[in-house]
Scaffold this motif. Structure first.
Motif, PDB file in Angstrom:
ATOM      1  N   LEU A 165       6.111  73.431  58.096  1.00 44.63           N
ATOM      2  CA  LEU A 165       5.006  72.381  58.023  1.00 44.63           C
ATOM      3  C   LEU A 165       4.569  71.932  56.635  1.00 44.63           C
ATOM      4  O   LEU A 165       4.229  70.538  56.281  1.00 44.63           O
ATOM      5  CB  LEU A 165       3.451  72.670  58.519  1.00 44.63           C
ATOM      6  CG  LEU A 165       3.659  73.205  59.985  1.00 44.63           C
ATOM      7  CD1 LEU A 165       2.334  73.847  60.540  1.00 44.63           C
ATOM      8  CD2 LEU A 165       4.077  71.740  61.013  1.00 44.63           C
ATOM      9  N   ASN A 166       4.853  72.667  55.512  1.00 45.11           N
ATOM     10  CA  ASN A 166       3.980  72.343  54.276  1.00 45.11           C
ATOM     11  C   ASN A 166       5.553  72.225  53.319  1.00 45.11           C
ATOM     12  O   ASN A 166       5.212  71.341  52.208  1.00 45.11           O
ATOM     13  CB  ASN A 166       3.250  73.264  53.554  1.00 45.11           C
ATOM     14  CG  ASN A 166       2.521  72.836  52.467  1.00 45.11           C
ATOM     15  OD1 ASN A 166       2.505  73.517  51.313  1.00 45.11           O
ATOM     16  ND2 ASN A 166       1.832  71.538  52.650  1.00 45.11           N
ATOM     17  N   THR A 167       6.628  72.587  53.461  1.00 41.55           N
ATOM     18  CA  THR A 167       7.865  72.441  52.539  1.00 41.55           C
ATOM     19  C   THR A 167       8.820  71.729  53.280  1.00 41.55           C
ATOM     20  O   THR A 167       9.385  70.488  52.614  1.00 41.55           O
ATOM     21  CB  THR A 167       8.318  73.733  52.328  1.00 41.55           C
ATOM     22  OG1 THR A 167       7.511  74.517  51.441  1.00 41.55           O
ATOM     23  CG2 THR A 167       9.805  73.585  51.381  1.00 41.55           C
ATOM     24  N   VAL A 168       9.183  71.728  54.449  1.00 39.12           N
ATOM     25  CA  VAL A 168      10.223  70.965  55.289  1.00 39.12           C
ATOM     26  C   VAL A 168       9.573  69.363  55.632  1.00 39.12           C
ATOM     27  O   VAL A 168      10.272  68.667  55.794  1.00 39.12           O
ATOM     28  CB  VAL A 168      11.032  71.600  56.273  1.00 39.12           C
ATOM     29  CG1 VAL A 168      12.078  70.733  56.998  1.00 39.12           C
ATOM     30  CG2 VAL A 168      11.537  72.916  55.679  1.00 39.12           C
ATOM     31  N   GLU A 169       8.621  69.582  56.361  1.00 44.15           N
ATOM     32  CA  GLU A 169       8.098  68.562  57.107  1.00 44.15           C
ATOM     33  C   GLU A 169       7.545  67.217  56.225  1.00 44.15           C
ATOM     34  O   GLU A 169       7.881  65.957  56.211  1.00 44.15           O
ATOM     35  CB  GLU A 169       6.933  68.620  57.924  1.00 44.15           C
ATOM     36  CG  GLU A 169       6.605  67.521  58.801  1.00 44.15           C
ATOM     37  CD  GLU A 169       5.783  67.812  60.049  1.00 44.15           C
ATOM     38  OE1 GLU A 169       4.790  68.632  60.166  1.00 44.15           O
ATOM     39  OE2 GLU A 169       6.351  67.453  61.214  1.00 44.15           O
ATOM     40  N   PRO A 170       7.031  67.552  54.977  1.00 37.35           N
ATOM     41  CA  PRO A 170       6.480  66.329  54.120  1.00 37.35           C
ATOM     42  C   PRO A 170       7.445  65.410  53.710  1.00 37.35           C
ATOM     43  O   PRO A 170       7.452  64.373  53.658  1.00 37.35           O
ATOM     44  CB  PRO A 170       5.854  67.256  52.892  1.00 37.35           C
ATOM     45  CG  PRO A 170       5.221  68.502  53.449  1.00 37.35           C
ATOM     46  CD  PRO A 170       6.353  68.806  54.573  1.00 37.35           C
TER      47      PRO A 170
ATOM     48  N   ASP B  88       7.755  61.514  55.036  1.00 33.59           N
ATOM     49  CA  ASP B  88       7.820  60.272  53.888  1.00 33.59           C
ATOM     50  C   ASP B  88       8.864  59.639  54.350  1.00 33.59           C
ATOM     51  O   ASP B  88       8.672  58.247  54.260  1.00 33.59           O
ATOM     52  CB  ASP B  88       8.289  60.987  52.840  1.00 33.59           C
ATOM     53  CG  ASP B  88       7.858  60.273  51.415  1.00 33.59           C
ATOM     54  OD1 ASP B  88       7.177  59.170  51.851  1.00 33.59           O
ATOM     55  OD2 ASP B  88       8.609  60.400  50.471  1.00 33.59           O
TER      56      ASP B  88
ATOM     57  N   ARG C 211      15.672  63.782  48.918  1.00 30.48           N
ATOM     58  CA  ARG C 211      14.810  64.899  49.154  1.00 30.48           C
ATOM     59  C   ARG C 211      14.719  65.673  50.287  1.00 30.48           C
ATOM     60  O   ARG C 211      14.375  66.849  50.340  1.00 30.48           O
ATOM     61  CB  ARG C 211      13.196  64.404  48.863  1.00 30.48           C
ATOM     62  CG  ARG C 211      13.173  63.955  47.320  1.00 30.48           C
ATOM     63  CD  ARG C 211      11.880  63.456  47.065  1.00 30.48           C
ATOM     64  NE  ARG C 211      10.978  62.364  47.458  1.00 30.48           N
ATOM     65  CZ  ARG C 211      11.034  61.166  47.131  1.00 30.48           C
ATOM     66  NH1 ARG C 211      11.563  61.005  45.923  1.00 30.48           N
ATOM     67  NH2 ARG C 211      10.518  59.921  47.616  1.00 30.48           N
TER      68      ARG C 211
ATOM     69  N   ARG D 261      16.126  69.748  50.818  1.00 26.75           N
ATOM     70  CA  ARG D 261      15.491  71.084  51.692  1.00 26.75           C
ATOM     71  C   ARG D 261      16.438  71.562  52.732  1.00 26.75           C
ATOM     72  O   ARG D 261      16.650  72.613  53.051  1.00 26.75           O
ATOM     73  CB  ARG D 261      14.226  70.416  52.362  1.00 26.75           C
ATOM     74  CG  ARG D 261      13.184  70.418  51.295  1.00 26.75           C
ATOM     75  CD  ARG D 261      12.712  71.472  50.541  1.00 26.75           C
ATOM     76  NE  ARG D 261      11.612  71.415  49.350  1.00 26.75           N
ATOM     77  CZ  ARG D 261      11.825  71.941  48.195  1.00 26.75           C
ATOM     78  NH1 ARG D 261      12.434  72.922  48.134  1.00 26.75           N
ATOM     79  NH2 ARG D 261      10.712  71.852  47.497  1.00 26.75           N
TER      80      ARG D 261
ATOM     81  N   ALA E  68       6.481  77.135  56.296  1.00 27.53           N
ATOM     82  CA  ALA E  68       7.398  76.544  55.489  1.00 27.53           C
ATOM     83  C   ALA E  68       7.928  75.313  56.274  1.00 27.53           C
ATOM     84  O   ALA E  68       8.251  74.302  55.547  1.00 27.53           O
ATOM     85  CB  ALA E  68       8.553  77.680  55.424  1.00 27.53           C
TER      86      ALA E  68
END
Lengths: 215, 215
Positions: free
Chosen positions: A105-110, A114, A138, A142, A103
């Motif tokens: 690395l793939n949901t919060v970090e992207p 950005d 965005r 999150r 979560a």
């Protein structure tokens, strides 16, 4: 000492601890594993010897005997699986701690990455200032969900785990933006992470490397 | 049948297989695990009952007895760890397959998600067309590295693994953009993934749900 990790010879952040080797150092400190660091220059990161270790030409990498690994998430998970201190003993808790790693690395970090791109890479574009609020919203979306989940708990799911290590590391990237301070329980959560002795040792070691003093 | 996953009641892509439940379905098919699907509406995804399963209000989730999991990467890893078919037996190969899972989700997918945002969320902005080439070039940078690593091999590291499942799934998001076709070995790699019987079953099942026919 058999574990060797790579780190920036000179970190772009000058030692603020945001380079990803800090995450691996933290995991190794939490599990009391000694390690050596091999600094890599920007030039060397793009050369074949390093690309053989890391196909995307990044740091950190991890070497221990026959095993060579890349990707911070994979390295931290490997350390957590093989040494006590970062995953609960019960199978369900263990799986949930790993879910929080993903979560982070793939949901919060992207969306947070950005923001880094918007500021550092695209900051000189005419439309950069107009776009920034969209990027920040965005992230807020999150953070609001994460804040609601955390509530007044100390950690994401029971005791401190590799999931917290990764989530705190990801959220630390937001410090300079001020976004974290909009969510006091998340700011306190990150502060709890930073206060851990293992984090402090990891931070000091990367800082020493970046200031040219011995690590 | 004890495994239950969630999926969009109506996928935003209309059944093209890009919703993340396809990745979990594929893992369950590769490991021959039967499963049930509980479709979730956009409204229900934001309500407390679903947020208790998935703090970020997304799909898929995974339930099996006492265990409830979220995050596609964590679910696929859990399935791969508990059932044969997605991870090599040797410890080093297993760790490297997991590294490729993280590489897919944390290194390759973020710039690809950025393209989706640039097109679907920010596509109506005045600066959208000017920014698009920057986003595409960040994807090309990663594809070039991935293509160099893959060379003329069938899979990323030996036999097909959970790492390939995740990387193919991430690259499939690029099909409509044409970017994948600039790297023929990556296009062929993705086609090899899609040709696997387990992928075809997973794809057909999500397509059936989205076209209103029984899965």
């Amino acid at each position: 000492m058999s574990i060797v990790i790579t780190a920036f010879e000179r970190s772009p952040d000058g030692g603020k601890g945001l380079a990803r080797d800090t995450r691996v150092r933290w995991a190794l400190e939490e599990t009391a594993q000694p390690y050596d660091v091999r600094p890599v220059s920007f030039q060397a990161m793009k050369e074949d010897a390093h690309l053989a270790l890391h196909p995307f030409g990044q740091i950190p990498t991890y070497e221990d005997g026959d095993l060579a690994l890349f990707e911070t998430g994979a390295i931290v998970l490997h350390v957590a699986e093989h040494h006590a201190g970062l995953l609960p003993d019960d199978a369900c808790g263990r799986a949930r701690a790993i879910a929080w790693m993903f979560a982070a690395l793939n949901t919060v970090e992207p969306p947070i990455l950005d923001l880094t791109i918007a500021r550092l890479v695209e900051g000189d574009r005419a439309w950069s200032r107009e776009r920034l609020p969209l990027v920040e919203d965005r992230i807020r979306y999150r953070l609001r969900q994460l804040s609601a989940h955390l509530g007044d708990a100390d950690w994401l799911d029971g005791a401190f785990s590799a999931g917290d290590l990764m989530m705190v590391s990801v959220l630390l990237r937001l410090r300079a933006s001020g976004l974290l301070d909009e969510f006091p329980n998340l700011a306190a959560y990150v502060a709890r992470g930073e206060a851990r002795p293992a984090y402090r040792r990891a931070f000091a070691a990367q800082q020493a490397l970046n200031s040219g003093r011995p690590g």
